[in-house]
Motif scaffolding. Sequence first.
Motif, PDB file in Angstrom:
ATOM      1  N   LEU A 161      41.963 -41.484  -3.524  1.00 50.69           N
ATOM      2  CA  LEU A 161      42.094 -42.224  -4.770  1.00 50.69           C
ATOM      3  C   LEU A 161      42.309 -43.703  -4.469  1.00 50.69           C
ATOM      4  O   LEU A 161      42.634 -44.089  -3.351  1.00 50.69           O
ATOM      5  N   GLY A 162      42.151 -44.539  -5.445  1.00 47.48           N
ATOM      6  CA  GLY A 162      42.429 -45.960  -5.290  1.00 47.48           C
ATOM      7  C   GLY A 162      41.296 -46.720  -4.652  1.00 47.48           C
ATOM      8  O   GLY A 162      40.144 -46.651  -5.086  1.00 47.48           O
ATOM      9  N   VAL A 163      41.601 -47.448  -3.597  1.00 43.19           N
ATOM     10  CA  VAL A 163      40.638 -48.344  -2.952  1.00 43.19           C
ATOM     11  C   VAL A 163      39.425 -47.574  -2.433  1.00 43.19           C
ATOM     12  O   VAL A 163      38.279 -48.007  -2.606  1.00 43.19           O
ATOM     13  N   ASP A 164      39.649 -46.427  -1.783  1.00 40.04           N
ATOM     14  CA  ASP A 164      38.528 -45.652  -1.240  1.00 40.04           C
ATOM     15  C   ASP A 164      37.522 -45.313  -2.335  1.00 40.04           C
ATOM     16  O   ASP A 164      36.315 -45.546  -2.195  1.00 40.04           O
ATOM     17  N   SER A 165      38.016 -44.733  -3.426  1.00 40.47           N
ATOM     18  CA  SER A 165      37.127 -44.323  -4.509  1.00 40.47           C
ATOM     19  C   SER A 165      36.388 -45.513  -5.098  1.00 40.47           C
ATOM     20  O   SER A 165      35.181 -45.439  -5.376  1.00 40.47           O
ATOM     21  N   ALA A 166      37.099 -46.611  -5.294  1.00 43.83           N
ATOM     22  CA  ALA A 166      36.469 -47.804  -5.867  1.00 43.83           C
ATOM     23  C   ALA A 166      35.379 -48.339  -4.947  1.00 43.83           C
ATOM     24  O   ALA A 166      34.305 -48.751  -5.400  1.00 43.83           O
ATOM     25  N   ALA A 167      35.622 -48.325  -3.640  1.00 41.45           N
ATOM     26  CA  ALA A 167      34.618 -48.797  -2.684  1.00 41.45           C
ATOM     27  C   ALA A 167      33.384 -47.910  -2.704  1.00 41.45           C
ATOM     28  O   ALA A 167      32.247 -48.404  -2.665  1.00 41.45           O
ATOM     29  N   HIS A 168      33.585 -46.583  -2.761  1.00 39.67           N
ATOM     30  CA  HIS A 168      32.450 -45.664  -2.847  1.00 39.67           C
ATOM     31  C   HIS A 168      31.641 -45.929  -4.116  1.00 39.67           C
ATOM     32  O   HIS A 168      30.404 -45.991  -4.075  1.00 39.67           O
ATOM     33  N   HIS A 169      32.341 -46.060  -5.249  1.00 44.43           N
ATOM     34  CA  HIS A 169      31.649 -46.315  -6.520  1.00 44.43           C
ATOM     35  C   HIS A 169      30.845 -47.617  -6.447  1.00 44.43           C
ATOM     36  O   HIS A 169      29.693 -47.680  -6.886  1.00 44.43           O
ATOM     37  N   PRO A 197      40.890 -35.572  -3.368  1.00 41.29           N
ATOM     38  CA  PRO A 197      41.502 -34.927  -4.534  1.00 41.29           C
ATOM     39  C   PRO A 197      40.448 -34.377  -5.501  1.00 41.29           C
ATOM     40  O   PRO A 197      39.314 -34.856  -5.522  1.00 41.29           O
ATOM     41  N   LYS A 198      40.840 -33.390  -6.308  1.00 43.00           N
ATOM     42  CA  LYS A 198      39.884 -32.716  -7.179  1.00 43.00           C
ATOM     43  C   LYS A 198      39.254 -33.653  -8.195  1.00 43.00           C
ATOM     44  O   LYS A 198      38.116 -33.428  -8.623  1.00 43.00           O
ATOM     45  N   ILE A 214      31.221 -36.274   5.483  1.00 38.67           N
ATOM     46  CA  ILE A 214      31.375 -35.845   6.873  1.00 38.67           C
ATOM     47  C   ILE A 214      32.787 -35.316   7.089  1.00 38.67           C
ATOM     48  O   ILE A 214      33.764 -35.893   6.598  1.00 38.67           O
ATOM     49  N   SER A 215      32.890 -34.215   7.841  1.00 44.31           N
ATOM     50  CA  SER A 215      34.191 -33.683   8.211  1.00 44.31           C
ATOM     51  C   SER A 215      34.118 -33.070   9.597  1.00 44.31           C
ATOM     52  O   SER A 215      33.106 -32.490   9.976  1.00 44.31           O
ATOM     53  N   GLU A 216      35.205 -33.193  10.343  1.00 44.44           N
ATOM     54  CA  GLU A 216      35.303 -32.496  11.630  1.00 44.44           C
ATOM     55  C   GLU A 216      36.025 -31.169  11.474  1.00 44.44           C
ATOM     56  O   GLU A 216      36.170 -30.425  12.452  1.00 44.44           O
ATOM     57  N   TYR A 217      36.470 -30.867  10.240  1.00 45.36           N
ATOM     58  CA  TYR A 217      37.292 -29.677  10.032  1.00 45.36           C
ATOM     59  C   TYR A 217      36.447 -28.506   9.544  1.00 45.36           C
ATOM     60  O   TYR A 217      35.567 -28.674   8.687  1.00 45.36           O
ATOM     61  N   PRO A 218      36.698 -27.298  10.055  1.00 50.28           N
ATOM     62  CA  PRO A 218      35.929 -26.118   9.638  1.00 50.28           C
ATOM     63  C   PRO A 218      36.061 -25.863   8.142  1.00 50.28           C
ATOM     64  O   PRO A 218      37.018 -26.315   7.489  1.00 50.28           O
ATOM     65  N   LEU A 219      35.110 -25.132   7.601  1.00 50.33           N
ATOM     66  CA  LEU A 219      35.152 -24.777   6.188  1.00 50.33           C
ATOM     67  C   LEU A 219      36.443 -24.032   5.877  1.00 50.33           C
ATOM     68  O   LEU A 219      36.948 -23.253   6.690  1.00 50.33           O
ATOM     69  N   GLY A 220      36.964 -24.296   4.696  1.00 47.20           N
ATOM     70  CA  GLY A 220      38.211 -23.663   4.281  1.00 47.20           C
ATOM     71  C   GLY A 220      39.456 -24.434   4.654  1.00 47.20           C
ATOM     72  O   GLY A 220      40.551 -24.078   4.222  1.00 47.20           O
ATOM     73  N   THR A 221      39.309 -25.502   5.445  1.00 48.07           N
ATOM     74  CA  THR A 221      40.486 -26.277   5.853  1.00 48.07           C
ATOM     75  C   THR A 221      41.093 -26.974   4.641  1.00 48.07           C
ATOM     76  O   THR A 221      40.411 -27.743   3.955  1.00 48.07           O
ATOM     77  N   PRO A 222      42.371 -26.737   4.336  1.00 54.31           N
ATOM     78  CA  PRO A 222      43.008 -27.378   3.183  1.00 54.31           C
ATOM     79  C   PRO A 222      43.393 -28.827   3.505  1.00 54.31           C
ATOM     80  O   PRO A 222      43.293 -29.262   4.661  1.00 54.31           O
ATOM     81  N   PRO A 223      43.838 -29.562   2.502  1.00 55.62           N
ATOM     82  CA  PRO A 223      44.220 -30.967   2.724  1.00 55.62           C
ATOM     83  C   PRO A 223      45.582 -31.097   3.399  1.00 55.62           C
ATOM     84  O   PRO A 223      46.575 -31.481   2.776  1.00 55.62           O
ATOM     85  N   LEU A 224      45.642 -30.793   4.683  1.00 57.64           N
ATOM     86  CA  LEU A 224      46.893 -30.898   5.436  1.00 57.64           C
ATOM     87  C   LEU A 224      47.207 -32.368   5.711  1.00 57.64           C
ATOM     88  O   LEU A 224      46.304 -33.141   6.075  1.00 57.64           O
TER      89      LEU A 224
END
Length: 383
Positions: A161-169, A197-198, A214-224
Amino acid sequence: MEPDELASWLRLVHTPGVGSDTARRLLATFGLPASVFAQSQASLRQIVTPAQANALHLVPAELAAQLTATTDWLAQTDAAGSQRAILTLGDGRYPNSLLAMEDPPLLLFVLGRIDLWRDNTGQSIAIVGSRNPTPQGEANAKQFGQACAQAGLTVVSGLALGVDSAAHHGALEGAAAAPDQLATIAVVGTGLDRVYPKRNLALAHQIAQQGLLISEYPLGTPPLPANFPKRNRLIAGLTQGTLVVEAALRSGSLITARLASEQGKEVFAIPGSIHSAQAQGCHALIKQGAKLVENIQDVLDELRPLTAIKTVAIDAEDESAAAENSLEDPLLAALGYDPAGLDALVARTGIAPAQLQVQLLELELDNQVARLPGGLFQRMARG
């Protein structure tokens, strides 16, 4: 990738007690994962501990379920142009810039416009910052994201949320007229079958159509919590420079900036009010040698010698800003760019509080002033 090969890579990733460093040593010694698992205990113990050697000879309990989930995910059909892939360390599409890091991921899960992805960090810039930016900080992130995309740069951030989302938009808007340009890359801290976030679900779908997730985490990995600082090294690694828009002194964005500096990349920071906690991280970076950024040209001046970047037309914008300044509203002039309360503005302008409230509301509706917590008002710079 053949099913047996995919199963071997997933097994290596999921073997308990075997981290990335150990896995890379094994791969460097024995070759592909299937060859690692074919080794005797004696051979393995020359590289790893007895406990790790034992673990490598046992099939992880979750492997079958993970293989099924991954195979199903790869087979899913997405919107036109969007693709799915898993890149291993030995894949020719794996970015060289990540291979050069001390801790490259064994696997990269990728969703989006893989056909537009080029392994050229000089064509990418990270834009990061606070999850709770000021209204001006959020506007700055979007404006710089848009300008960078218009200049031909791919904007890399973390889908927060915040800066990241705004930059993507901003990047998505800036590259809207260039369908053959990779607009933005979101490096996430979960499995790619989840969006965190959802509330960024729609944004993630749009990125998959015009950019990459892009993710290095396997499918199903929660937001740890531990995953997000770790993924910052990939944000820094995929780019030629990192722009920090707003950040407190303990912000995770400063981790990205530090990693970028350690990798020999450019670091940029936008200054803010000396009274704003969200500006202190940027000010600290500037003191440490980051380039102070006031406009997109400050970024392009540093990156242009390193890559072929489109020229951005800024003269007309500068002339427009100069004309606007010449007709500046007296209340805006009194407000300046630091947050101020109603009492301070009454003292500066001599305007009665009731009338001042009316004028501030008009400016707020015109997006020239933002209302902050604590009864403060902040002037919004025009993009």
